[in-house]
Design an enzyme around this catalytic site. Structure first.
Site, PDB file in Angstrom:
ATOM      1  N   ASP A  54      39.927 108.668 -40.594  1.00 12.87           N
ATOM      2  CA  ASP A  54      40.998 108.187 -39.684  1.00 12.87           C
ATOM      3  C   ASP A  54      42.145 108.952 -39.864  1.00 12.87           C
ATOM      4  O   ASP A  54      42.202 110.017 -40.835  1.00 12.87           O
ATOM      5  CB  ASP A  54      41.429 106.913 -40.078  1.00 12.87           C
ATOM      6  CG  ASP A  54      40.267 105.857 -39.768  1.00 12.87           C
ATOM      7  OD1 ASP A  54      39.645 106.316 -38.651  1.00 12.87           O
ATOM      8  OD2 ASP A  54      40.059 104.758 -40.068  1.00 12.87           O
TER       9      ASP A  54
ATOM     10  N   TYR B 148      33.910 107.228 -51.596  1.00 12.16           N
ATOM     11  CA  TYR B 148      35.370 107.290 -50.994  1.00 12.16           C
ATOM     12  C   TYR B 148      36.284 106.918 -52.285  1.00 12.16           C
ATOM     13  O   TYR B 148      35.734 106.031 -53.023  1.00 12.16           O
ATOM     14  CB  TYR B 148      35.902 106.310 -49.645  1.00 12.16           C
ATOM     15  CG  TYR B 148      35.264 106.672 -48.447  1.00 12.16           C
ATOM     16  CD1 TYR B 148      36.358 107.594 -47.571  1.00 12.16           C
ATOM     17  CD2 TYR B 148      33.998 106.602 -47.889  1.00 12.16           C
ATOM     18  CE1 TYR B 148      35.915 108.050 -46.333  1.00 12.16           C
ATOM     19  CE2 TYR B 148      33.614 107.026 -46.754  1.00 12.16           C
ATOM     20  CZ  TYR B 148      34.590 107.678 -46.179  1.00 12.16           C
ATOM     21  OH  TYR B 148      34.238 108.181 -44.603  1.00 12.16           O
TER      22      TYR B 148
END
Length: 245
Positions: free
Chosen positions: A53, A111
Site C-alpha cells: 500500500d 512482513y
C-alpha cells in the site's frame, strides 16, 4: 519469451503503493513498467508478489516480467538501477522458468512492522517507523498475538469492503521483539487482507498500553466486527521483508 525474475528494494514513502493506477504512474509498478517499456520497446507487464500500500516499504519484493530483449541479465539490472529513482533498486536478477509467477507461486510472505518506542521520535527513522511514546508490554502483546495465529476469518482486521471475497487466511507466526527501544512485529503468512497487518498492529498496541486485555483478542477475532478492533496505524512502519517459494 524470456521470463525475468527480479528482487526489489524500495522506500515507499513518496509512492502510492505497488499497483499501477490508471490516472497516474507514481507507483512502484508504474515506474518499473515505464522504464522497461523504454528499455525493450515492448509493452511490459511487471508482476509483483505483493501489492504493498501507499507508504509501505520493501526489503525484498519479488517480481517477474516477460521480454524478447537480447540484453544480458547484467545489462538489464545495470540499466534499471541507472534510470530508476534512488529509492528503488533491483538487488537480484535471474532467468526464471516459463511458468514462474511471482504472486501465484509464493508460499509465504514475511512482513515486519517497526514501532519507535522512545519518549521522543527519532528523526532518522521517521519514514520507516511509527512513534509510540508510551512503553509497551511485550509479554502482553505476545499473549494476545497467539490468539491470531492459525487459520481464521479475519473480518475484524481488514478494511476490505467486498462481501463476496473470503476473509479466511492463515498466519504462520507473529514474533514480537524489542531492541534499543524499538519494537518489531514480524508476521509470516500465506497472504494478508487489505490493511490487515496495520489493523492487527494497532490492536496489539492497545494491548501493549493496557487499554485492552490480551484475552480480548479472541473475542474480537470471533466477532468478525471491524469496529471492535484497534485503529489502523500508518503504513510507513510496514516493510515486506521476504517471500518464500
Amino acid at each position: 519469451m524470456r521470463n525475468i525474475k527480479i528482487a526489489l528494494q524500495y522506500e515507499g514513502t513518496r509512492y502510492l503503493g505497488w499497483q499501477r493506477l490508471k490516472d497516474q504512474d507514481n507507483t512502484i509498478q508504474g515506474k518499473l513498467e515505464d522504464l522497461l517499456n523504454k528499455m525493450t520497446d515492448e509493452e511490459v507487464q511487471v508482476i509483483g508478489c505483493s501489492r504493498t500500500d501507499k507508504g509501505v516499504h520493501a526489503k525484498s519484493l519479488i517480481a517477474n516480467f516477460h521480454t524478447n530483449s537480447k540484453m544480458t541479465l547484467h545489462e538489464i539490472q545495470t540499466y534499471m538501477n541507472y534510470y530508476l529513482p534512488e529509492d528503488i533498486r533491483v538487488t537480484y536478477i535471474e532467468e526464471a522458468d516459463d511458468k514462474f509467477h511471482a504472486r501465484h507461486n509464493a508460499k509465504t510472505k514475511v512482513y515486519r512492522f517497526t514501532i519507535d518506542n522512545n519518549s521522543f521520535a527519532d528523526v532518522f527513522t521517521r519514514k520507516t517507523a511509527i512513534h509510540q511514546p508510551k512503553q509497551l508490554d511485550i509479554k502482553a502483546m505476545e499473549k494476545a498475538a497467539n490468539y491470531l495465529i492459525g487459520t481464521h476469518d479475519y473480518d475484524a482486521f481488514t478494511t476490505m469492503k467486498s462481501k463476496k471475497k473470503s476473509c479466511r487466511k492463515s498466519i504462520k507466526s507473529i514474533a514480537i521483539t524489542k531492541k534499543n527501544n524499538y519494537v518489531y512485529l514480524e508476521f509470516e503468512g500465506e497472504g494478508f487482507l487489505h490493511n490487515m497487518i496495520r489493523i492487527i498492529t494497532g490492536t496489539l498496541i492497545r494491548v501493549g498500553t493496557g487499554e485492552i486485555s490480551p484475552e480480548e483478542l479472541a473475542n474480537i477475532l470471533a466477532s468478525k466486527d471491524r469496529s471492535l478492533s484497534g485503529p489502523m496505524v500508518e503504513g510507513k512502519g510496514l516493510m515486506l521483508m521476504q517471500v518464500n517459494y
